[in-house]
Design an enzyme around this catalytic site. Structure first.
Site, mmCIF file in Angstrom:
data_model
loop_
_atom_site.group_PDB
_atom_site.id
_atom_site.type_symbol
_atom_site.label_atom_id
_atom_site.label_comp_id
_atom_site.label_asym_id
_atom_site.label_seq_id
_atom_site.Cartn_x
_atom_site.Cartn_y
_atom_site.Cartn_z
ATOM 1 N N CYS A 109 0.840 -1.207 0.000
ATOM 2 C CA CYS A 109 0.000 0.000 0.000
ATOM 3 C C CYS A 109 0.874 1.257 0.000
ATOM 4 C CB CYS A 109 -0.847 0.034 1.254
ATOM 5 S SG CYS A 109 -1.759 -1.479 1.526
ATOM 6 N N ARG A 131 4.534 0.226 -6.786
ATOM 7 C CA ARG A 131 4.586 -0.743 -5.693
ATOM 8 C C ARG A 131 3.533 -1.834 -5.850
ATOM 9 N NH1 ARG A 131 6.531 2.477 -0.881
ATOM 10 N NH2 ARG A 131 5.241 1.186 0.432
ATOM 11 N N TRP A 161 -3.086 -2.518 -1.385
ATOM 12 C CA TRP A 161 -2.732 -3.859 -1.832
ATOM 13 C C TRP A 161 -3.290 -4.771 -0.758
ATOM 14 C CZ3 TRP A 161 0.650 -8.115 -1.038
ATOM 15 C CH2 TRP A 161 0.873 -8.863 -2.198
ATOM 16 N N ASN A 201 -1.308 1.738 6.148
ATOM 17 C CA ASN A 201 -0.482 0.628 5.667
ATOM 18 C C ASN A 201 -0.150 -0.236 6.869
ATOM 19 O OD1 ASN A 201 -0.417 1.986 3.262
ATOM 20 N ND2 ASN A 201 1.777 2.473 3.334
ATOM 21 N N GLY A 202 -0.099 -1.544 6.683
ATOM 22 C CA GLY A 202 0.294 -2.417 7.787
ATOM 23 C C GLY A 202 -0.828 -3.352 8.184
ATOM 24 N N GLU A 218 17.497 -23.553 -6.399
ATOM 25 C CA GLU A 218 17.060 -22.157 -6.511
ATOM 26 C C GLU A 218 18.240 -21.254 -6.917
ATOM 27 O OE1 GLU A 218 14.464 -20.653 -6.856
ATOM 28 O OE2 GLU A 218 14.753 -18.601 -6.212
ATOM 29 N N LYS A 260 18.256 -18.922 -10.244
ATOM 30 C CA LYS A 260 18.493 -17.462 -10.214
ATOM 31 C C LYS A 260 19.611 -17.107 -11.183
ATOM 32 C CE LYS A 260 15.673 -16.244 -8.811
ATOM 33 N NZ LYS A 260 14.582 -16.982 -8.252
ATOM 34 N N GLU A 282 18.517 -17.367 -14.847
ATOM 35 C CA GLU A 282 17.517 -16.376 -15.255
ATOM 36 C C GLU A 282 18.112 -15.021 -15.596
ATOM 37 O OE1 GLU A 282 14.988 -16.802 -11.637
ATOM 38 O OE2 GLU A 282 13.379 -16.615 -13.085
ATOM 39 N N HIS A 337 27.736 -39.903 -9.237
ATOM 40 C CA HIS A 337 26.992 -40.771 -10.163
ATOM 41 C C HIS A 337 26.910 -40.169 -11.561
ATOM 42 C CE1 HIS A 337 25.958 -43.456 -6.914
ATOM 43 N NE2 HIS A 337 25.678 -42.389 -6.185
ATOM 44 N N LYS A 377 6.715 -12.069 -15.528
ATOM 45 C CA LYS A 377 6.550 -12.187 -14.069
ATOM 46 C C LYS A 377 5.446 -13.171 -13.705
ATOM 47 C CE LYS A 377 7.472 -11.262 -9.860
ATOM 48 N NZ LYS A 377 8.605 -12.037 -9.362
HETATM 49 C C1 F6R Z 1 11.801 -17.475 -10.875
HETATM 50 C C2 F6R Z 1 10.398 -17.178 -10.980
HETATM 51 C C3 F6R Z 1 9.500 -18.203 -11.577
HETATM 52 C C4 F6R Z 1 8.224 -18.328 -10.736
HETATM 53 C C5 F6R Z 1 7.236 -19.284 -11.425
HETATM 54 C C6 F6R Z 1 5.994 -19.512 -10.597
HETATM 55 O O1 F6R Z 1 12.537 -16.415 -10.357
HETATM 56 O O2 F6R Z 1 9.952 -16.126 -10.596
HETATM 57 O O3 F6R Z 1 10.139 -19.431 -11.676
HETATM 58 O O4 F6R Z 1 8.558 -18.795 -9.475
HETATM 59 O O5 F6R Z 1 6.870 -18.776 -12.681
HETATM 60 O O6 F6R Z 1 5.306 -18.326 -10.362
HETATM 61 P P1 F6R Z 1 4.250 -18.197 -9.202
HETATM 62 O O7 F6R Z 1 4.944 -18.397 -7.907
HETATM 63 O O8 F6R Z 1 3.682 -16.819 -9.360
HETATM 64 O O9 F6R Z 1 3.219 -19.279 -9.426
#
Ligand code: F6R
Length: 608
Positions: free
Chosen positions: A2, A27, A74, A98-99, A481, A485, A488, A504, A603
């Site tokens: 928010c 935001r 939000w 907010n909060g 992970e 990262k 990506e 292996h 995203k």
């Molecule tokens: C990696 C990333 C993606 C999401 C994936 C699932 O940095 O952001 O691998 O994790 O597309 O997205 P959500 O969590 O929104 O279902």
């Protein structure tokens, strides 16, 4: 998250509030609204959805006033909707907030018993009622806000309007950012510098417990008991775009650094260390997932890695069998689902098409469904029986960081909760684990202080064209992970293996051109990992280690070593993953890549 803006001065506040809100839009938000004092009353307009909807409403139904407040919401308590949008009004008051008010259910019951009725599902409306009750007794605006907030537990940045005081705003802060921007014969309140930088570069950053009485030519700050406090006016040198990222060059780096706060937020109100209990929403409790024959967790990408960690945690502590699947595989492999199964869908966005489809499949087969999600009221929570909301706030960088660690925090709490319900761990163990988790945000801060050290290491790895990540047990999903990262945002190939699996096959790759990133803090599998690393060393491999502080044995085999504090195993993933996020970030930055919008990625993946 928010956003708040407030204005008091000689100008019409409406355009100032709207332009401030547009500066806060980055935001993320799901509704917006403004309120102004006008001719002894308060006028208010709110709209669900984009700011344009609010602007359109104002075109048809204009208003003006020299003192006003605005908000982008939000959703946390209550769905995104016009009635839940801020400002929330009651009597002579309008407030933006907010909060999260932790004791809002108790306060609401108490107010109801005194005849109050509520028109929204928000915790904020309760505060407006509380202030109004206090005002009836005192007729002192700032005094009523102080008196009301002494009853409130939780986090807030609040700015209030009172129709009896048309030249005054009252602002209050506890654990949520709030500042007063000082202008020439006018003043502003804002949750974020971005909202006010076009008007002023002189700001007073309020501190927890501060209440500011803001008029056009004065700002008086007291604590909650009314004692005067002094706060410095600071000159701000940021440009507006930097302010949106709060001085960070990229959203991803900002979001990496936000993680200690977001973990604190996700834990807030849910950990009862003294009792050794986890306090969950009634809807989640009612599902009794701990009685299920088996839990099935489904997710994609980073959320899938959190799911894998969830399996380790739930099986280890609660002794419930857990299966984990990538959503795009699960939905087409004719999985066996029965009404005795519990199904958990994890998604930051709540809109990922494959995860959503799996949830619907589980629904058809009668499983009980829990969502772990960051975006309120998105498709996945709406289709679930109950939702555990991570409180990461909007994640803007495409590469997920704070969504992952808050998912991890959520799964950790669920594992302890199930374990207690099943009596798989005793109260003392739960107390110990919860106490250890409480310390996580500070420990994360100390890891983040190592960012320059990680950058120096990244500088030495710039020529690598492939990386191997190794981890065991809880650290295997972290290795996955870390590799994701890196891929990506650096576009460099990386893969992750369980450390014990290396011999292996992947050991054939080891040479001095393949950096091996190993996560090996002291835990029950430490010795095993150490032997795996000797195998790498013997083949001339370059090892970058995440190690327990003062672990000389491991540090000696590493080209670079990043320390984490000696801590409970359950805490370690929260710390180790930060180094991997930072490593990917710094490498990508040194390579000059577009970090917040890496090529080919979106995203929210709403297509199959
Ligand atoms: C990696 C990333 C993606 C999401 C994936 C699932 O940095 O952001 O691998 O994790 O597309 O997205 P959500 O969590 O929104 O279902």
């Amino acid at each position: 998250m928010c956003g708040i803006i407030g204005y008091v001065g000689p100008r019409d506040s409406v355009p100032i509030l709207l332009s401030g809100l547009s500066r806060l839009a980055y935001r993320g938000y799901d509704s917006a609204g403004i309120a102004v004092c006008h001719e002894g009353d308060i006028d208010c307009r709110r709209a669900h959805g984009k700011l344009e909807n609010l602007i359109e409403r104002l075109k048809h139904d204009p208003m003006r006033g020299r003192t006003g407040i605005g908000h982008t919401r939000w959703a946390t308590h209550g769905r995104p909707s016009e009635s839940n949008a801020h400002p929330q009004r009651f009597g002579k008051f309008a407030i933006v907030h907010n909060g999260i008010i932790e004791n809002f259910l108790d306060l609401r019951e108490e107010l109801r018993a005194h005849g109050h009725e509520f028109v929204s599902e928000t915790d904020t409306e309760i505060v407006a009622h509380l202030i109004s009750d206090c005002y009836d007794a005192t007729h002192d605006f700032a005094g009523a806000v102080r008196m009301a907030l002494r009853r409130v537990r939780g986090s807030y940045a609040i700015v209030a309007l009172c129709s009896d005081f048309p030249d005054e705003l009252v602002a209050a802060r506890n654990q949520c950012p709030l500042l007063v921007a000082v202008g020439e014969g006018e003043n502003f309140a804002a949750s974020d510098l971005a909202a006010v930088l076009a008007h002023s570069r002189q700001a007073i950053f309020l501190e927890d417990g501060d209440i500011a009485q803001i008029r056009a030519s004065s700002v008086v700050i007291t604590d909650l008991s009314g004692e005067h406090v002094e706060r410095k006016i600071q000159s701000i040198e940021w440009d507006i775009s930097a302010a949106e990222k709060q001085g960070y060059p990229h959203y991803m780096l900002k979001e990496i650094h936000e993680q200690p706060q977001k973990i604190t937020d996700t834990f807030r109100g849910r950990m009862l260390e003294a009792e050794g209990e986890v306090n969950l929403d009634e809807n989640i409790e009612k599902l009794h997932l701990e009685t299920c024959r088996r839990l099935q967790i489904v997710a994609c990408g980073t959320s899938y890695h959190a799911a894998l960690l969830g399996k380790y945690l739930i099986e280890q502590y609660a002794r419930i069998p857990v299966d984990v699947d990538v959503a795009s595989e699960y939905r087409y492999r004719q999985p066996i689902i029965t009404p005795d199964d519990g199904f958990i869908a994890i998604s930051q966005s709540g809109e990922t098409a494959d995860t959503y489809a799996c949830l619907k499949l589980a629904r058809q087969h009668g499983a009980k469904i829990l969502a772990i999600c960051n975006v309120m009221d998105s498709s996945i929570p709406r289709a679930a029986d109950a939702t555990f909301y991570t409180r990461a706030d909007p994640e803007i960088g495409v590469a997920s960081t704070k969504a992952f660690t808050t998912q991890l925090a959520s799964l950790t709490l669920l594992a302890i909760h199930f374990a207690r319900r099943k009596n798989a761990i005793d109260v003392a163990t739960a107390q110990r684990l919860l106490r250890a988790l409480r310390a996580v945000p500070q420990q994360m801060e100390r890891v983040l202080e190592q960012s320059d050290h990680v950058r120096a290491c990244a500088q030495k790895l710039l020529r690598a064209n492939s990386f191997l990540f190794l981890g065991r047990n809880l650290h295997y999903p972290i290795a996955l992970e870390g590799a994701l990262k890196l891929k990506e945002i650096t576009y460099i190939h990386a893969e992750a293996y369980p450390s014990g699996e290396m011999k292996h096959g992947p050991i054939a790759l080891i040479d001095d051109r393949l950096p091996v990133i190993v996560i090996a803090p002291k835990n029950p599998t430490y010795e095993k990992t150490l032997s795996n690393l000797q195998e790498v060393k013997a083949r001339g491999g370059r090892i970058i280690g995440i190690v327990t502080q003062d672990d000389d044995r491991l540090t000696r085999v590493c080209e670079s070593a990043f320390p984490i504090e000696d801590c409970e195993e359950i805490v370690q993933p929260f710390l180790s993953v930060l180094y991997l996020q930072l490593l990917a970030y710094h490498l990508a930055d040194l390579l000059g890549n577009d970090i917040d919008q890496p090529r080919n990625l979106a995203k929210s993946v709403t297509v199959e």
